[in-house]
Design an enzyme around this catalytic site. Sequence first.
Site, PDB file in Angstrom:
ATOM      1  N   ASP A  83       0.870  -1.175   0.000  1.00  0.00           N
ATOM      2  CA  ASP A  83       0.000   0.000   0.000  1.00  0.00           C
ATOM      3  C   ASP A  83       0.910   1.229   0.000  1.00  0.00           C
ATOM      4  OD1 ASP A  83      -1.512   2.173   0.673  1.00  0.00           O
ATOM      5  OD2 ASP A  83      -2.443   1.280   2.445  1.00  0.00           O
TER       6      ASP A  83
ATOM      7  N   LYS B 195      -3.086  12.206  -3.314  1.00  0.00           N
ATOM      8  CA  LYS B 195      -2.060  12.452  -2.304  1.00  0.00           C
ATOM      9  C   LYS B 195      -0.740  12.877  -2.947  1.00  0.00           C
ATOM     10  CE  LYS B 195      -4.243   9.648   1.195  1.00  0.00           C
ATOM     11  NZ  LYS B 195      -4.274   8.407   1.975  1.00  0.00           N
TER      12      LYS B 195
HETATM   13  C1  LIG Z   1      -5.037   7.406   2.130  1.00  0.00           C
HETATM   14  C2  LIG Z   1      -4.595   6.034   2.368  1.00  0.00           C
HETATM   15  C3  LIG Z   1      -5.309   4.942   1.856  1.00  0.00           C
HETATM   16  C4  LIG Z   1      -6.605   5.108   1.120  1.00  0.00           C
HETATM   17  O1  LIG Z   1      -6.460   5.874  -0.021  1.00  0.00           O
HETATM   18  P1  LIG Z   1      -7.763   6.352  -0.825  1.00  0.00           P
HETATM   19  O2  LIG Z   1      -7.237   7.388  -1.749  1.00  0.00           O
HETATM   20  O3  LIG Z   1      -8.705   6.912   0.192  1.00  0.00           O
HETATM   21  O4  LIG Z   1      -8.311   5.165  -1.523  1.00  0.00           O
HETATM   22  C5  LIG Z   1      -4.815   3.688   2.083  1.00  0.00           C
HETATM   23  N1  LIG Z   1      -3.677   3.495   2.757  1.00  0.00           N
HETATM   24  C6  LIG Z   1      -2.950   4.510   3.255  1.00  0.00           C
HETATM   25  C7  LIG Z   1      -1.671   4.227   3.968  1.00  0.00           C
HETATM   26  C8  LIG Z   1      -3.394   5.819   3.077  1.00  0.00           C
HETATM   27  O5  LIG Z   1      -2.681   6.817   3.583  1.00  0.00           O
END
Ligand SMILES: *Cc1c(COP(=O)(O)O)cnc(C)c1O
Length: 415
Positions: A201, A227
């Site tokens: 992730d 992000k």
């Molecule tokens: C933000 C985040 C997610 C989820 O991302 P989305 O854009 O909301 O799908 C998953 N894992 C981590 C570590 C994150 O910071």
Amino acid sequence: MFSQETIKKIRNQFPILNQKVYSNPLVYIDNAATTQKPLQVIQASKNYYSTMNSNIHRGLHFFSQKATLHVEKVRKKIQKFIHAKYPYEIIFTKGATEAINLVASSITSFIKKGDEIIISYLEHHSNIVPWQILCEKREALLKIIPIDKDGILQLEDFEFLISEKTKIVAINHISNVLGIINPIKKIIDISHEYGALVLIDGAQAISNLCLNVQDINTDFYVFSAHKMYGPTGIGVLYGKKKILENFSPYQVGGEMIKEVSFEKTTYSDLPFKFEAGTPNIEGIIVWGAAIDFVEKIGIKNIESYKEKLFIYAIKRLSDIDGIQLYGKNDPKKRSSIISFNLSKLHCFDVGSILDRLGIAVRTGHLCAHPLMNFFNVTGMIRASFSIYNTFKEIDYLFESLLKAKKFLLKKRNFL
Ligand SMILES: *Cc1c(COP(=O)(O)O)cnc(C)c1O
């Protein structure tokens, strides 16, 4: 490192940063939740609708081809950005969350009763719940890699947990709560020794470090555009070609795909097999502009500037009496995310005062209930920095926290 003059120039590309909050200048330090968007990204959105809006991969007409071309160009841009081998290993999804759900759903038929899936204590809910549901469905077992009091993953325990029964290991690259960069290369190597697949992730890592998916040899890597200065509602699942080819589609049955392929046989190949329906065409194309923005500044420059912000912020915040900072303080192994609590005050109370003073931070469980339980708190305050933040803003955060503490403690003693 960038001078504050250069940072000012970068800042000027973000119109939202000129906004006021309750007549205070906005101090936006909630970048781990989403980053702000520069002018070239905002402009790209307008440009898309003004010059090429059309559905893709369907029409022969000029605009459809134009939009298709741009979408496929961005796919290649992302392929290069993460150093994937083939463009069709880049699957567009709604975001990191959907990408994890896609893998958890498509891998279902390979999971048998008694198989095991390993995640860690540090995971975002998006990287917990899909695996939990999969385990319930297939009567598999979910195992959790523990952490120590500084939030460091315990690799000896991981080596103890993993076995031939382990089918997939799903870990974040950088924790969205502690900001710690996890030793994913080691985890991937160990997992492969046991024949387990690995999903990383990368939601927090994608805008923070140089990524080479072939070097780390991960099977899957997921992230979102929003992000990394891009739009919301668009993200990527990177997956190795051989593995994705063996997976069944996520949102439509294979039969449906075949029916569609009477008209368009390309549909059954990667990546289209996993991109049913009209995708977020605008989001993809606009994301391209965000990647250009990142590449122009240079991800290494972003990384080193944010490291300086982190070191400065930790130094200032440590001076506050009664502050509890979470996670090992090692700038080389942290992104610029700092989670903390203040003198046992409720994080919402502190957050509300900061908001009144113009500071946007995240407060609450940070989508990580298990980690909150581990630290025995109901929530935390999280400050997370980006390329447009300044040392002056950190000073302002420091002063504002002192103010909040003074005010709330006085109120507590009064009650
Ligand atoms: C933000 C985040 C997610 C989820 O991302 P989305 O854009 O909301 O799908 C998953 N894992 C981590 C570590 C994150 O910071």
